[in-house]
Design a protein around this motif. Structure first.
Motif, mmCIF file in Angstrom:
data_model
loop_
_atom_site.group_PDB
_atom_site.id
_atom_site.type_symbol
_atom_site.label_atom_id
_atom_site.label_comp_id
_atom_site.label_asym_id
_atom_site.label_seq_id
_atom_site.Cartn_x
_atom_site.Cartn_y
_atom_site.Cartn_z
ATOM 1 N N GLU A 118 -11.328 -1.860 5.247
ATOM 2 C CA GLU A 118 -11.683 -1.014 4.116
ATOM 3 C C GLU A 118 -10.482 -0.754 3.222
ATOM 4 O OE1 GLU A 118 -14.623 -0.118 3.177
ATOM 5 O OE2 GLU A 118 -15.583 -1.090 4.894
ATOM 6 N N CYS A 119 -9.294 -0.612 3.815
ATOM 7 C CA CYS A 119 -8.091 -0.397 3.006
ATOM 8 C C CYS A 119 -7.805 -1.598 2.106
ATOM 9 C CB CYS A 119 -6.886 -0.120 3.909
ATOM 10 S SG CYS A 119 -6.922 1.501 4.723
ATOM 11 N N ILE A 120 -7.986 -2.790 2.637
ATOM 12 C CA ILE A 120 -7.716 -4.001 1.860
ATOM 13 C C ILE A 120 -8.653 -4.095 0.665
ATOM 14 C CG2 ILE A 120 -7.830 -6.530 1.967
ATOM 15 C CD1 ILE A 120 -6.753 -6.407 4.755
ATOM 16 N N MET A 121 -9.847 -3.481 0.771
ATOM 17 C CA MET A 121 -10.821 -3.547 -0.320
ATOM 18 C C MET A 121 -10.987 -2.209 -1.024
ATOM 19 S SD MET A 121 -13.774 -6.015 1.289
ATOM 20 C CE MET A 121 -14.119 -4.928 2.656
ATOM 21 N N ASP A 122 -9.992 -1.306 -0.911
ATOM 22 C CA ASP A 122 -10.074 0.019 -1.502
ATOM 23 C C ASP A 122 -9.211 0.080 -2.753
ATOM 24 O OD1 ASP A 122 -10.286 2.669 -2.120
ATOM 25 O OD2 ASP A 122 -9.907 3.396 -0.092
ATOM 26 N N ALA A 123 -9.767 0.654 -3.826
ATOM 27 C CA ALA A 123 -9.030 0.756 -5.085
ATOM 28 C C ALA A 123 -7.817 1.670 -4.972
ATOM 29 C CB ALA A 123 -9.955 1.261 -6.186
ATOM 30 N N LYS A 124 -7.817 2.606 -4.008
ATOM 31 C CA LYS A 124 -6.659 3.487 -3.824
ATOM 32 C C LYS A 124 -5.483 2.760 -3.185
ATOM 33 C CE LYS A 124 -9.777 7.336 -2.834
ATOM 34 N NZ LYS A 124 -10.187 8.307 -1.787
ATOM 35 N N CYS A 125 -5.763 1.654 -2.545
ATOM 36 C CA CYS A 125 -4.725 0.985 -1.753
ATOM 37 C C CYS A 125 -4.139 -0.247 -2.446
ATOM 38 C CB CYS A 125 -5.305 0.576 -0.395
ATOM 39 S SG CYS A 125 -5.916 1.968 0.583
ATOM 40 N N THR A 126 -4.947 -0.976 -3.189
ATOM 41 C CA THR A 126 -4.479 -2.219 -3.786
ATOM 42 C C THR A 126 -5.201 -2.455 -5.103
ATOM 43 O OG1 THR A 126 -4.380 -4.631 -3.510
ATOM 44 C CG2 THR A 126 -6.180 -3.468 -2.394
ATOM 45 N N MET A 133 0.822 -1.201 0.000
ATOM 46 C CA MET A 133 0.000 0.000 0.000
ATOM 47 C C MET A 133 0.863 1.261 0.000
ATOM 48 S SD MET A 133 -3.108 -1.016 2.566
ATOM 49 C CE MET A 133 -4.185 -2.412 2.177
ATOM 50 N N LYS A 134 0.456 2.215 -0.812
ATOM 51 C CA LYS A 134 1.143 3.485 -0.921
ATOM 52 C C LYS A 134 0.119 4.620 -0.884
ATOM 53 C CE LYS A 134 4.915 1.512 -3.694
ATOM 54 N NZ LYS A 134 5.661 1.577 -4.975
ATOM 55 N N GLN A 135 0.627 5.848 -0.779
ATOM 56 C CA GLN A 135 -0.256 7.008 -0.780
ATOM 57 C C GLN A 135 -1.042 7.053 -2.092
ATOM 58 O OE1 GLN A 135 -0.908 8.858 1.651
ATOM 59 N NE2 GLN A 135 0.770 8.472 3.086
ATOM 60 N N PRO A 136 -2.320 7.510 -2.085
ATOM 61 C CA PRO A 136 -3.011 8.196 -0.985
ATOM 62 C C PRO A 136 -3.792 7.290 -0.051
ATOM 63 C CG PRO A 136 -4.333 8.313 -2.952
ATOM 64 C CD PRO A 136 -3.100 7.538 -3.321
ATOM 65 N N CYS A 137 -3.418 6.033 0.030
ATOM 66 C CA CYS A 137 -4.133 5.104 0.900
ATOM 67 C C CYS A 137 -3.963 5.545 2.361
ATOM 68 C CB CYS A 137 -3.597 3.688 0.708
ATOM 69 S SG CYS A 137 -4.385 2.469 1.765
ATOM 70 N N SER A 138 -5.059 5.511 3.108
ATOM 71 C CA SER A 138 -5.027 5.974 4.501
ATOM 72 C C SER A 138 -4.226 5.046 5.407
ATOM 73 C CB SER A 138 -6.456 6.113 5.030
ATOM 74 O OG SER A 138 -7.142 4.879 4.942
ATOM 75 N N CYS A 139 -3.984 3.800 4.977
ATOM 76 C CA CYS A 139 -3.230 2.844 5.792
ATOM 77 C C CYS A 139 -1.753 2.793 5.422
ATOM 78 C CB CYS A 139 -3.834 1.447 5.643
ATOM 79 S SG CYS A 139 -5.537 1.309 6.200
ATOM 80 N N ALA A 140 -1.317 3.592 4.438
ATOM 81 C CA ALA A 140 0.045 3.474 3.926
ATOM 82 C C ALA A 140 1.091 3.787 4.994
ATOM 83 C CB ALA A 140 0.222 4.385 2.710
ATOM 84 N N GLU A 141 0.884 4.828 5.794
ATOM 85 C CA GLU A 141 1.896 5.241 6.760
ATOM 86 C C GLU A 141 2.109 4.208 7.865
ATOM 87 O OE1 GLU A 141 0.916 9.035 8.255
ATOM 88 O OE2 GLU A 141 1.091 10.082 6.321
ATOM 89 N N LEU A 142 1.047 3.536 8.269
ATOM 90 C CA LEU A 142 1.147 2.577 9.371
ATOM 91 C C LEU A 142 1.030 1.142 8.885
ATOM 92 C CD1 LEU A 142 -1.138 4.415 11.968
ATOM 93 C CD2 LEU A 142 1.354 4.451 11.835
ATOM 94 N N ALA A 143 1.341 0.913 7.607
ATOM 95 C CA ALA A 143 1.164 -0.427 7.045
ATOM 96 C C ALA A 143 2.042 -1.458 7.758
ATOM 97 C CB ALA A 143 1.479 -0.401 5.549
ATOM 98 N N ASN A 144 3.297 -1.120 8.005
ATOM 99 C CA ASN A 144 4.197 -2.069 8.667
ATOM 100 C C ASN A 144 3.740 -2.366 10.105
ATOM 101 O OD1 ASN A 144 5.886 -2.301 6.432
ATOM 102 N ND2 ASN A 144 7.071 -0.488 7.019
ATOM 103 N N TYR A 145 3.291 -1.325 10.796
ATOM 104 C CA TYR A 145 2.807 -1.528 12.162
ATOM 105 C C TYR A 145 1.579 -2.430 12.174
ATOM 106 C CZ TYR A 145 0.177 -0.564 16.414
ATOM 107 O OH TYR A 145 -0.558 -0.697 17.561
ATOM 108 N N TYR A 146 0.651 -2.169 11.263
ATOM 109 C CA TYR A 146 -0.552 -2.991 11.203
ATOM 110 C C TYR A 146 -0.219 -4.451 10.914
ATOM 111 C CZ TYR A 146 -3.506 1.208 11.227
ATOM 112 O OH TYR A 146 -4.147 2.351 11.578
#
Length: 990
Positions: free
Chosen positions: A691-699, A655-668
């Motif tokens: 929601e990030c796992i099923m978001d077109a912005k994230c994957t 996951m990369k920007q603009p995904c909302s989970c990109a910054e904390l992906a490793n922590y998650y």
């Protein structure tokens, strides 16, 4: 409100009367004249109307990925009226200077490196297509400061078909309206652009009401922010929908509580103007027909995709695109396929896309659901090698690479059934790339009822053979019900489209709630239709005897147990309701517009609003799902979600920007692998990761992950959703359009119609500091105590004029004392009417009359005070009083807030004082007036006047208005006590 907040309160002072009885009696003419003007003003008709703005135009806006902007400045941007150019002969264009990019946030185009480009050159090449074709140049539009949606300036463009890219140019500048040509400072300008209808925006960043259709399921809004500095900004949009495009522009919103209330004339009078142009880059696609083969060749060095278009009739449910590679290309990169209805496809706007291997043999078939009665566009192109990391061949080798293929299309009629065996056999033979199941709906025809008012229409089921309109819509599991209806262009888009639905079993409770004053919004929408069947429903329930009541109730509870209705609503294509709360549109999955069930009364009704709906054919599909109440869930829903995200936590690493989970992906990822951390994870974070796992912005695999979650969730909760004929239900619904939001604006708003640029729209005007699209946001609403305190301060501060009136009478200034009294009277009642926020306000007469009288009496008080101080001969006093009364009435009616209305009597009075005092000193060779007046009272009174003027002109804001303006009242009243001359003031002394 600023126009009625800037006021003149009676002030200054009066004179010590040395006039005779005859002069006092002549001053009665002034009083009679002033009273006559007030009576005339009261009897004037106060027309409440809204002027159309000639040439002028609030959550989750969509991402702006398709918007690219270059900061080139055109030199050919004159003040020309709207003109059109022939699309086939016009050839001049401008190329965008600099590189273009995309962004997901509003564009700030204040680039210091903006360069000018010529508009008179020959046709240029844009991304390999034909040159830009200038089509429209709009006249200059005046922009207003945004306080509500009524202030927007609407710009209208029309994009032709077969447009690859649309280029919009905007230039804002300031024009001085002052006679002294003062320098105008550039303003911040905000512009929103959208296809089909007016953009739904919230400049104040207020969340839209919860029943609004998600912005992700509507056309994208493109944003532009810049300054009115005469620099041209450009906005380019790829694959634009043909037809009407609307932009709303305005001077950017700022918090009005912090803005200074300026006296008109002290600041430069400027007008912000906006010039707009549009050009397009068009293509000539190959037109295809069904059941006809077309042979074509694609070269690796081509600069643009191969584009095709074909028309799909209304009775087609599925299209199969067949491609057979006649001459494979082993060294070529993969081939991308994308299709879209009405417009050329882009990387994020498509009906279906696929990747084709260029060395594949045999037929390649791609299924997709078309939009009925629409032209469809297909782009076929080699993938970008630099992005995909394929071969590193040289340009010479690339020129020699070609791919030869044959295209054929098949249309599948909506009435032709296709067995599973035939479908499977066809798939195996053709090596089908994408397999879609055939959609089956039970269609219901609708009848439109249009009303005389703007934006008022509704749809209902067609009457039966007896002319009776069915009251309910019957649903069966496994076959969604489908309804489609049209929203017409331009004259249907200025209101709000609403769809409301309620479970038939809960009719009785809804009927009761519909009569309650505090009912929900959606109850009000469906109330009219529900009341129509109230009589039949009550009759049905009251005829049940006591002996049969218990069995009937038991049977009803059995049918009601865990029954859910999922509603999908979308423009252009129908959705398939999918358990538990999703809608499938081809290869795209979105949350359901409405989900209702019969478990309790709070969830048995649903509503969705679409403000400013896009024109076209809208589809509503309803699916019913039954799941037995006796089957308990094995685990809770949140535990099911945690189990799913733990299983697919590896997706977080990509996951990369603009995904909302990109910054904390490793922590998650680490937390999901740790049982202790996973157990402590709260519900908000769990759902966010899901929601990030099923978001077109994230994957890129969001479709696949959504389907996997659906299967996982069904199994984890052990909900056996019934799909047999025994699962059925009935609902009552309404499809309607009305101004504003369901024809109203909450309790503290008013619904109005406005016109801008020739287009009418409805919007809410909020009262008492309520905000938001429907005037329900109350974060800045003052308390009742603060409203009462402000009203009391503004009214009671005028009582300080009573000592001034007393001393004026005592010193013999009877005319002046009457003017002071009426100045106090009208100022008090004007503020009592204006400042109470309808809760504590009291209006003696119409507020326009009170405002005129307040300004007029205040100016008249200044004038008579200066005449009293000048000590001129009594023969001229009546003349000057009458002259001032007439001219001040004219000036107040002309423009009561103009600086010159205040300066003219003040400067004239000061000149009279200077000349009168100077001549008296020259004649008597002594100081005039008395030293005590000159040394004490005049300086103190002058200081008080200056303090009041500074407060009035420079310190007032909306937030501190009641404090600063009350100070103005008090210091002006006190200054009369100092400046009003006494009996001995004009006795000459050394």
């Amino acid at each position: 409100m600023f126009a009625i907040r800037i006021k003149s309160i009676p002030a200054m002072c009066s004179r010590a009367s040395t006039s005779t009885t005859g002069s006092r009696s002549s001053s009665n003419v002034l009083i009679v004249s002033a009273l006559f003007l007030i009576i005339v003003e009261i009897n004037q008709t106060d027309c409440n109307f809204i002027l159309p703005k000639v040439g002028t135009a609030s959550g989750g806006l969509l991402n702006n990925d398709d918007v690219s902007i270059s900061t080139s400045s055109s030199s050919n941007s004159g003040e020309k009226s709207a003109s059109s150019y022939d699309e086939t002969t016009s050839s001049y264009s401008t190329t965008a200077g600099g590189s273009t990019g995309s962004t997901s946030s509003p564009i700030n185009s204040n680039a210091s490196s903006a360069t000018a480009s010529s508009s008179g050159q020959n046709a240029s090449t844009v991304n390999g297509f034909e040159g830009q074709i200038p089509l429209e140049r709009l006249p200059s539009n005046t922009l207003l400061k945004y306080t509500a949606y009524k202030d927007v300036s609407i710009l209208h463009f029309r994009i032709p078909t077969d447009t690859r890219t649309a280029f919009f140019s905007f230039k804002a500048y300031e024009e001085s309206k002052s006679a002294f040509q003062r320098v105008c400072q550039p303003n911040d300008i905000t512009l929103h652009l959208k296809s089909g209808s007016y953009p739904v925006i919230s400049p104040e960043n207020i969340t839209f009401p919860k029943h609004f259709l998600s912005a992700d399921e509507r056309f994208e809004i493109h944003n532009l922010q810049f300054k009115s500095d005469s620099i041209t900004r450009r906005l380019s949009i790829d694959g634009p929908h043909p037809g009407n495009w609307f932009a709303v522009a305005f001077i950017s919103w700022t918090d009005p509580n912090n803005e200074r209330i300026e006296q008109q004339g002290l600041a430069p009078s400027c007008e912000t103007l906006l010039m707009s142009e549009m050009a397009v880059a068009r293509i000539t696609p190959v037109i295809l027909n069904a059941q006809t083969s077309y042979r074509d060749t694609m070269s690796a060095n081509q600069t643009e995709p191969k584009s095709y278009k074909f028309f799909v009739p209304s009775d087609i449910s599925m299209v199969t695109w067949r491609l057979q590679i006649k001459r494979p290309c082993n060294d070529c990169s993969d081939v991308s396929f994308s299709v879209q209805a009405h417009a050329l496809p882009t990387h994020k706007d498509y009906l279906q896309n696929a990747i084709i291997c260029p060395n594949q043999t045999g037929d390649i078939s791609i299924d997709f659901y078309p939009q009925e009665s629409a032209w469809h566009y297909v782009d076929v192109d080699f993938l970008n090698e630099s992005d995909e990391g394929h071969s590193n061949r040289s340009s010479g080798e690339a020129k020699a690479l070609e791919l030869e293929y044959v295209i054929e299309m098949e249309f599948e009629s909506a009435i032709v059934e296709r067995s599973e065996d035939e479908h499977k056999e066809s798939t195996e033979e053709s090596g089908k790339q994408t397999v879609l199941q055939r959609r089956g709906f039970e269609q219901y025809a609708l009848l439109r009822q249009t009303y005389r008012e703007f934006f008022m229409f509704d749809y209902d089921l067609l009457p039966d053979i007896n002319g009776t309109v069915p009251l309910t819509l019957n649903l069966s599991a496994g076959t969604p019900a489908l309804m489609k209806f049209d929203v017409n262009d331009v004259y249907d888009i200025g209101g709000t489209l609403s769809f409301a639905v309620a479970m038939r079993q809960d009719m009785k409770s809804i009927l009761i709630d519909a009569h309650q004053a505090n009912s929900n919004d959606h109850v009000g929408v469906v109330a009219e239709k529900l009341i129509d069947i109230q009589e039949n429903f009550v009759e049905e329930t009251t005829t049940t005897t006591s002996t049969t009541a218990a069995p009937a109730s038991t049977a009803q509870d059995t049918n009601r147990s865990n029954q859910t209705v999922i509603v999908c609503m979308r423009l252009g294509e129908p959705g398939i309701p999918t358990w538990p709360d999703k809608c499938v549109y081809g290869r795209h999955i979105f949350p359901a517009a409405i989900t209702i069930n019969n478990t309790d009364s709070d969830t048995s009704t649903g509503l969705v609003h679409i403000p400013f709906p896009e024109p076209g054919k809208w589809y509503v599909t309803l699916g019913v799902f039954c799941h037995g109440a006796e089957t308990a869930a094995r685990i809770t829903i949140i535990d099911s979600v945690k189990e799913f995200i733990k299983k697919y936590r590896e997706v977080l690493l990509d996951m990369k920007q603009p995904c909302s989970c990109a910054e904390l992906a490793n922590y998650y990822k680490e937390c999901l692998g740790n049982e202790s951390c996973l157990t402590k994870m709260n519900e908000t974070e769990t759902l966010k990761i899901k929601e990030c796992i099923m978001d077109a912005k994230c994957t890129d695999a969001y479709d696949e992950m959504a389907k996997k979650f659906e299967v996982h969730h069904k199994y984890a909760t052990e909900q056996s959703v019934a799909a047999d004929t025994g699962c059925n239900g009935s609902v009552v619904f309404t499809i309607s359009s009305s101004p504003c939001v369901a024809g109203r604006c909450g309790r503290f708003g008013r619904c109005y119609h406005y016109m801008s640029g020739g287009f009418v729209f409805s919007t809410c005007l909020c009262l008492r500091n309520y905000r938001g699209w429907d005037c329900t946001e109350d974060s800045q609403v003052p308390s009742s105590a603060s409203i009462l305190l402000a009203s009391l301060m503004l009214t009671l501060s005028n009582l300080l004029f009573l000592p001034s009136i007393f001393f004026a009478v005592k010193r013999g200034y009877y005319t002046e004392s009457i003017i002071y009294f009426f100045a106090m009277f009208f100022s008090t009642f004007y503020h009592a009417c204006d400042s109470g926020e309808e809760e504590f306000s009291f209006c003696l007469v119409k507020i326009g009359v009170l405002q005129f009288c307040d300004f007029y009496c205040g100016l008249l008080a200044i004038w008579v005070t200066l005449i009293a101080m000048s000590n001129i001969r009594h023969q001229f006093v009546s003349l000057l009083h009458m002259l001032g009364a007439i001219l001040l009435a004219f000036g107040t009616e002309l423009n009561k807030q103009s600086l010159w209305v205040f300066l003219a009597p003040a400067l004239t009075g000061i000149c009279l004082i200077s000349v009168s005092w100077g001549l008296r000193c020259r004649k008597t060779k002594k100081c005039f007036p008395s030293r005590g007046y000159l040394a004490v009272y005049l300086p103190i009174g002058s200081v008080l006047v200056m303090v009041g003027l500074v407060c009035y002109a420079f310190l007032q804001t909306k937030q501190n208005y009641h404090i600063v303006h009350s100070i103005w009242h008090m210091v002006m009243a006190l200054s009369i006590l100092c400046l009003l001359p006494g009996r001995k003031t004009f006795q000459p002394k050394c």
